[in-house]
Each structure stands twice: as structure tokens, then as C-alpha cells.
Design a protein around this motif. Sequence first.
Motif, PDB file in Angstrom:
ATOM      1  N   LYS A   4       0.832  -1.185   0.000  1.00  0.00           N
ATOM      2  CA  LYS A   4       0.000   0.000   0.000  1.00  0.00           C
ATOM      3  C   LYS A   4       0.872   1.242   0.000  1.00  0.00           C
ATOM      4  CE  LYS A   4      -3.907  -2.074   2.478  1.00  0.00           C
ATOM      5  NZ  LYS A   4      -4.739  -2.001   3.709  1.00  0.00           N
ATOM      6  N   LYS A   5       0.324   2.321  -0.540  1.00  0.00           N
ATOM      7  CA  LYS A   5       1.068   3.571  -0.522  1.00  0.00           C
ATOM      8  C   LYS A   5       1.284   4.027   0.914  1.00  0.00           C
ATOM      9  CE  LYS A   5      -0.540   5.391  -4.973  1.00  0.00           C
ATOM     10  NZ  LYS A   5      -1.201   6.528  -5.643  1.00  0.00           N
ATOM     11  N   LEU A   6       2.441   4.588   1.163  1.00  0.00           N
ATOM     12  CA  LEU A   6       2.728   5.143   2.476  1.00  0.00           C
ATOM     13  C   LEU A   6       1.976   6.452   2.654  1.00  0.00           C
ATOM     14  CD1 LEU A   6       6.560   4.505   2.569  1.00  0.00           C
ATOM     15  CD2 LEU A   6       4.866   3.413   4.039  1.00  0.00           C
ATOM     16  N   LYS A   7       1.407   6.615   3.814  1.00  0.00           N
ATOM     17  CA  LYS A   7       0.745   7.887   4.143  1.00  0.00           C
ATOM     18  C   LYS A   7       1.836   8.877   4.522  1.00  0.00           C
ATOM     19  CE  LYS A   7      -1.913   5.673   7.078  1.00  0.00           C
ATOM     20  NZ  LYS A   7      -1.751   4.283   6.632  1.00  0.00           N
ATOM     21  N   TRP A   8       1.856  10.013   3.852  1.00  0.00           N
ATOM     22  CA  TRP A   8       3.021  10.892   3.853  1.00  0.00           C
ATOM     23  C   TRP A   8       2.613  12.320   4.195  1.00  0.00           C
ATOM     24  CZ3 TRP A   8       4.754  13.438  -1.210  1.00  0.00           C
ATOM     25  CH2 TRP A   8       5.977  14.118  -1.056  1.00  0.00           C
ATOM     26  N   GLY A   9       3.475  12.996   4.937  1.00  0.00           N
ATOM     27  CA  GLY A   9       3.274  14.400   5.245  1.00  0.00           C
ATOM     28  C   GLY A   9       4.537  15.190   4.981  1.00  0.00           C
ATOM     29  N   MET A  10       4.405  16.515   4.987  1.00  0.00           N
ATOM     30  CA  MET A  10       5.542  17.383   4.696  1.00  0.00           C
ATOM     31  C   MET A  10       5.505  18.607   5.591  1.00  0.00           C
ATOM     32  SD  MET A  10       6.689  19.038   1.004  1.00  0.00           S
ATOM     33  CE  MET A  10       7.474  17.530   0.451  1.00  0.00           C
ATOM     34  N   VAL A  11       6.681  18.970   6.107  1.00  0.00           N
ATOM     35  CA  VAL A  11       6.837  20.214   6.852  1.00  0.00           C
ATOM     36  C   VAL A  11       7.744  21.128   6.039  1.00  0.00           C
ATOM     37  CG1 VAL A  11       7.654  21.301   8.970  1.00  0.00           C
ATOM     38  CG2 VAL A  11       6.486  19.085   9.067  1.00  0.00           C
ATOM     39  N   GLY A  12       7.257  22.325   5.710  1.00  0.00           N
ATOM     40  CA  GLY A  12       7.967  23.225   4.816  1.00  0.00           C
ATOM     41  C   GLY A  12       7.642  22.897   3.371  1.00  0.00           C
ATOM     42  N   ASP A  30       7.657   6.934  -8.328  1.00  0.00           N
ATOM     43  CA  ASP A  30       7.420   5.495  -8.241  1.00  0.00           C
ATOM     44  C   ASP A  30       6.074   5.157  -7.609  1.00  0.00           C
ATOM     45  OD1 ASP A  30       9.973   4.368  -9.278  1.00  0.00           O
ATOM     46  OD2 ASP A  30      10.820   5.543  -7.641  1.00  0.00           O
ATOM     47  N   ASP A  31       5.255   6.175  -7.340  1.00  0.00           N
ATOM     48  CA  ASP A  31       3.882   5.992  -6.870  1.00  0.00           C
ATOM     49  C   ASP A  31       3.825   5.186  -5.572  1.00  0.00           C
ATOM     50  OD1 ASP A  31       1.218   6.614  -7.203  1.00  0.00           O
ATOM     51  OD2 ASP A  31       0.750   4.768  -8.288  1.00  0.00           O
ATOM     52  N   ARG A  32       4.721   5.525  -4.635  1.00  0.00           N
ATOM     53  CA  ARG A  32       4.792   4.783  -3.368  1.00  0.00           C
ATOM     54  C   ARG A  32       4.264   5.599  -2.182  1.00  0.00           C
ATOM     55  NH1 ARG A  32       8.876   0.905  -3.724  1.00  0.00           N
ATOM     56  NH2 ARG A  32       8.135   0.161  -1.696  1.00  0.00           N
ATOM     57  N   TYR A  33       3.914   6.859  -2.411  1.00  0.00           N
ATOM     58  CA  TYR A  33       3.514   7.754  -1.328  1.00  0.00           C
ATOM     59  C   TYR A  33       2.217   8.476  -1.692  1.00  0.00           C
ATOM     60  CZ  TYR A  33       8.394   7.301   0.242  1.00  0.00           C
ATOM     61  OH  TYR A  33       9.612   6.824   0.666  1.00  0.00           O
ATOM     62  N   GLU A  34       1.415   8.762  -0.665  1.00  0.00           N
ATOM     63  CA  GLU A  34       0.227   9.586  -0.821  1.00  0.00           C
ATOM     64  C   GLU A  34       0.337  10.759   0.147  1.00  0.00           C
ATOM     65  OE1 GLU A  34      -4.666   9.259  -0.718  1.00  0.00           O
ATOM     66  OE2 GLU A  34      -3.424   7.594   0.021  1.00  0.00           O
ATOM     67  N   GLY A  82      -3.216   8.228  10.506  1.00  0.00           N
ATOM     68  CA  GLY A  82      -2.134   9.194  10.629  1.00  0.00           C
ATOM     69  C   GLY A  82      -0.982   8.846   9.700  1.00  0.00           C
ATOM     70  N   ILE A  83      -0.159   9.825   9.376  1.00  0.00           N
ATOM     71  CA  ILE A  83       0.909   9.605   8.404  1.00  0.00           C
ATOM     72  C   ILE A  83       1.942   8.593   8.919  1.00  0.00           C
ATOM     73  CG2 ILE A  83       0.651  11.842   7.290  1.00  0.00           C
ATOM     74  CD1 ILE A  83       3.120  12.787   8.908  1.00  0.00           C
ATOM     75  N   ASP A  84       2.557   7.876   7.969  1.00  0.00           N
ATOM     76  CA  ASP A  84       3.633   6.941   8.275  1.00  0.00           C
ATOM     77  C   ASP A  84       4.994   7.628   8.313  1.00  0.00           C
ATOM     78  OD1 ASP A  84       1.943   4.506   8.071  1.00  0.00           O
ATOM     79  OD2 ASP A  84       1.851   5.044   5.944  1.00  0.00           O
ATOM     80  N   VAL A  85       5.151   8.642   7.465  1.00  0.00           N
ATOM     81  CA  VAL A  85       6.463   9.254   7.257  1.00  0.00           C
ATOM     82  C   VAL A  85       6.285  10.732   6.949  1.00  0.00           C
ATOM     83  CG1 VAL A  85       6.422   8.523   4.820  1.00  0.00           C
ATOM     84  CG2 VAL A  85       8.606   9.121   5.887  1.00  0.00           C
ATOM     85  N   VAL A  86       7.251  11.540   7.415  1.00  0.00           N
ATOM     86  CA  VAL A  86       7.224  12.971   7.147  1.00  0.00           C
ATOM     87  C   VAL A  86       8.501  13.393   6.455  1.00  0.00           C
ATOM     88  CG1 VAL A  86       8.250  13.642   9.374  1.00  0.00           C
ATOM     89  CG2 VAL A  86       6.750  15.248   8.166  1.00  0.00           C
ATOM     90  N   SER A  87       8.402  14.336   5.534  1.00  0.00           N
ATOM     91  CA  SER A  87       9.565  14.957   4.900  1.00  0.00           C
ATOM     92  C   SER A  87       9.745  16.353   5.476  1.00  0.00           C
ATOM     93  CB  SER A  87       9.387  15.039   3.381  1.00  0.00           C
ATOM     94  OG  SER A  87       9.370  13.756   2.817  1.00  0.00           O
ATOM     95  N   ILE A 338      10.834   1.133   4.970  1.00  0.00           N
ATOM     96  CA  ILE A 338       9.713   1.339   5.894  1.00  0.00           C
ATOM     97  C   ILE A 338       8.733   0.173   5.800  1.00  0.00           C
ATOM     98  CG2 ILE A 338       7.677   2.760   6.338  1.00  0.00           C
ATOM     99  CD1 ILE A 338       9.421   5.189   5.406  1.00  0.00           C
ATOM    100  N   GLN A 339       8.393  -0.234   4.597  1.00  0.00           N
ATOM    101  CA  GLN A 339       7.401  -1.291   4.421  1.00  0.00           C
ATOM    102  C   GLN A 339       7.927  -2.671   4.776  1.00  0.00           C
ATOM    103  OE1 GLN A 339       6.260  -0.325   0.347  1.00  0.00           O
ATOM    104  NE2 GLN A 339       4.414   0.717   1.067  1.00  0.00           N
ATOM    105  N   ALA A 340       9.247  -2.785   4.900  1.00  0.00           N
ATOM    106  CA  ALA A 340       9.855  -4.055   5.309  1.00  0.00           C
ATOM    107  C   ALA A 340      10.266  -4.025   6.782  1.00  0.00           C
ATOM    108  CB  ALA A 340      11.067  -4.371   4.433  1.00  0.00           C
ATOM    109  N   GLY A 341       9.717  -3.075   7.519  1.00  0.00           N
ATOM    110  CA  GLY A 341      10.000  -3.021   8.947  1.00  0.00           C
ATOM    111  C   GLY A 341      11.407  -2.606   9.283  1.00  0.00           C
ATOM    112  N   GLY A 342      12.008  -1.724   8.425  1.00  0.00           N
ATOM    113  CA  GLY A 342      13.335  -1.203   8.709  1.00  0.00           C
ATOM    114  C   GLY A 342      14.453  -1.907   7.980  1.00  0.00           C
ATOM    115  N   ARG A 343      14.126  -2.906   7.166  1.00  0.00           N
ATOM    116  CA  ARG A 343      15.174  -3.649   6.454  1.00  0.00           C
ATOM    117  C   ARG A 343      15.167  -3.264   4.974  1.00  0.00           C
ATOM    118  NH1 ARG A 343      12.640  -7.001   9.866  1.00  0.00           N
ATOM    119  NH2 ARG A 343      11.371  -7.881   8.204  1.00  0.00           N
ATOM    120  N   GLY A 344      14.322  -3.865   4.206  1.00  0.00           N
ATOM    121  CA  GLY A 344      14.208  -3.505   2.792  1.00  0.00           C
ATOM    122  C   GLY A 344      15.276  -4.155   1.940  1.00  0.00           C
ATOM    123  N   SER A 345      15.193  -3.879   0.638  1.00  0.00           N
ATOM    124  CA  SER A 345      16.094  -4.532  -0.321  1.00  0.00           C
ATOM    125  C   SER A 345      17.360  -3.736  -0.579  1.00  0.00           C
ATOM    126  CB  SER A 345      15.352  -4.732  -1.652  1.00  0.00           C
ATOM    127  OG  SER A 345      14.928  -3.486  -2.185  1.00  0.00           O
TER     128      SER A 345
END
Length: 381
Positions: A4-12, A30-34, A82-87, A338-345
Motif C-alpha cells: 500500500k502507498k505510504l501515508k506521507w506528510g511534509m513540513v515546509g 514510483d507511486d509509493r507515497y500519498e 495518521g501519516i507513516d512518514v514525514v519529509s 519502511i514497508q519491510a520493517g526497517g530492512r528492505g532490499s
Amino acid sequence: MMGKKLKWGMVGGGQGAFIGAVHRMAARLDDRYELLAGALSSRPEKSAASAAEAGIASERSYLHWQEMAECEGALRRAGQGGIDVVSIVTPNHLHAPVASAFLAQGIHVICDKPLAISLAQAEMLQAQAARSGLVCVLTHTYTGYPMVRHARELVRQGAIGELRLLQVEYAQDWWAGGPAITGEGAWREDPAMAGPAGTLGDVGVHAYQLAAYVSGVEPSHLAAELSTFGHGRVLDDHVQVMLRYANGARGTLWASQVATGCENALTLRIYGTHAQLRFEQENPNELWLTPQGGAAQRLTRGRVQGQDALHATRIPAGHPEGYIEAFAQLYRDAADRIQAGGRGSTPEGLLPDFRDGVMGHRFIQAVLDSSHADSAWVSLA
């Protein structure tokens, strides 16, 4: 890894902010964030207009980043999206406090460099990030280029032999003349917002991080001189550094934003006992490898078979990829992790994180110390 797309927020990054638009383009590639939430400006009208333009609903458009962190954290805990990640794409002085607030709410962080405005602040934030177990990315954009990653892999495979000489330079001319900066970028000339470094903290740390990223080593000592050519300017606009490495290798770093006629000339040359590598950011789809006594070899993106380069390659050879794709690679790698619980490829060390931020601040502090001491040699330990 897709999901699923990551729920994303931005500051600034509101209207008129160059880097905010770059982050949004990169995340969308890459269409991975909303993008669902934001505190895009400290000015209410601009914040609301920026959020509407970015497709953020009015109830998720915040005026204060503190409110955003608390509200989005509460939504996460309640299971209400709530968002998963913030930029974080604010002026420098807000990077650390904003990142700390979102980490405290269990939200992953993608932050512009520099990580903070002091080494002590960066170290405290890195320690918090390590305790949290969350994914924390620092956007050293140029590490996303396939040919930079291939250069790194070649060095680790022993293609150049033992490091002997290193040269890195980052030359721009946008600060070369004219009046003081006004508008959105005026904070760059204010030490309270930019920190104690000008060009050093803006592009000098990019050059330093790139050199360490590819070579795999940091210098043990440096001697530096900071200069300010702009009339009435408080912060440095030109940096010259000599580098010493523990194995006896030597290096130089030059960063300038008053280099007349230069656009974005980031160049890295690494000389080993067996071969030389050369990468030029303005031609990012190629890497030059020259064996001692042999002919120069032009290696191109899409043709090399190294796994690190292939991981960051999207389209066939001969179709240029550039800055946005490199930036997007960091976002894609972050999403994987993030989607692999901190590991990833993404292999360990390929994706820059808050440890790179602390490394950059050690460099900044050492350069400041050396320059203030009439270019004396200082340790980076």
C-alpha cells in the motif's frame, strides 16, 4: 517491495520553495507515497493555498509543525490513518526539532541536509533515531545516481586498489554577485537560521559525503580556509580543504558558490594504486574508469552489471536519467525499508541516514575550527 502507498506528510516546502516541489516530484515518481498532511508554511494564507495546490485536505493542513506532529501521532495511535512518514524541507534551524517531534510520535523521517545546526544537536538527534528504530533518511541526493553507486561498488571490489589521492569539488556561481538574497531564500544569509556555515553547510557537506560514500573512508585530519567574497555577507561562500587519510592517502575538497560560470559542477576523482575513477554530476549517466597504464573506459548507466547500479536504474541505456530520478531513488529505497520493517532490499550503507548527518557536522565543525585557527591541521576523531 511493493505494498500500500505510504501515508506521507511534509513540513515546509510551500509555494515558491524549490526543494519542496522536488521532494513531491521525487516521491510521486514510483507511486509509493500519498501526500495527506502538511505544515507547508508558517504564514496561514500561504500554508492553506500551498496545501490546496498539493491536494491536501483543509483539515490536514496545519499552521504549526508541533500541532501536526501531535495530531498525526494521535491519529496513528487511534488507527485513524495518521501519516507513516514525514519529509522535512524547512530552513536548517528547524530540521532537528521537527525531526525529533515526529520521531517521538513514531513517525519515520526523511530530512534535508544538514541534519541540524550544530554537531551536538546532530548527535542528540541521531541517538534518538537509533533508539526509535524508525527509518531516518538524509537526502544526499547524489547517492541516488546509479553510476555513483556503481563507483562505490567498484571501490569495494578492489577495482582501484588502495586509495592514494582524492579530489572532490562542488562549484556554483549563483552567489557570485548581486544584492543580498531576498524572499524565500533569505534565511541562507542568517546564521540563526542557516547555522554557522554558508556554502560549507550547503554544498560543502554534499561534496564531503559523496567522497566518503564512494571511497568508503573518511579523512583523519584536515586543514581548511573559509572565505567570504560577497559584500556584507556574514557566512562563507567559498571553502578550501586539504585532507589526510589514515593510510597515508591525501585529498582536497573545494566548494564554492562564487565560482563564476559554474552551474552545478560536482566532480569526484579517486586515484588508487591500480586505477582512477571520475564522476561528474552534470553528466550523471557516465563514469570514467582508467586503469594505470591503460585506456580510459567510459561506463554508462544501463550497461554496467553491478547490482547497486542496477537497483537504481529505471529505464534502458541511452535514455538519460537525472536529478529527479536520483532523488526519487532515495524515496523508493526509504519506502522499501519502511514497508519491510526497517530492512528492505537496499544494501546497508547505500541509503544515507542520520549517521551521515553526524559525519557531515563533524566535518563542518572541523573546518570551522581549522579556519578560525589560521588553517591549522585538526583531527576529525
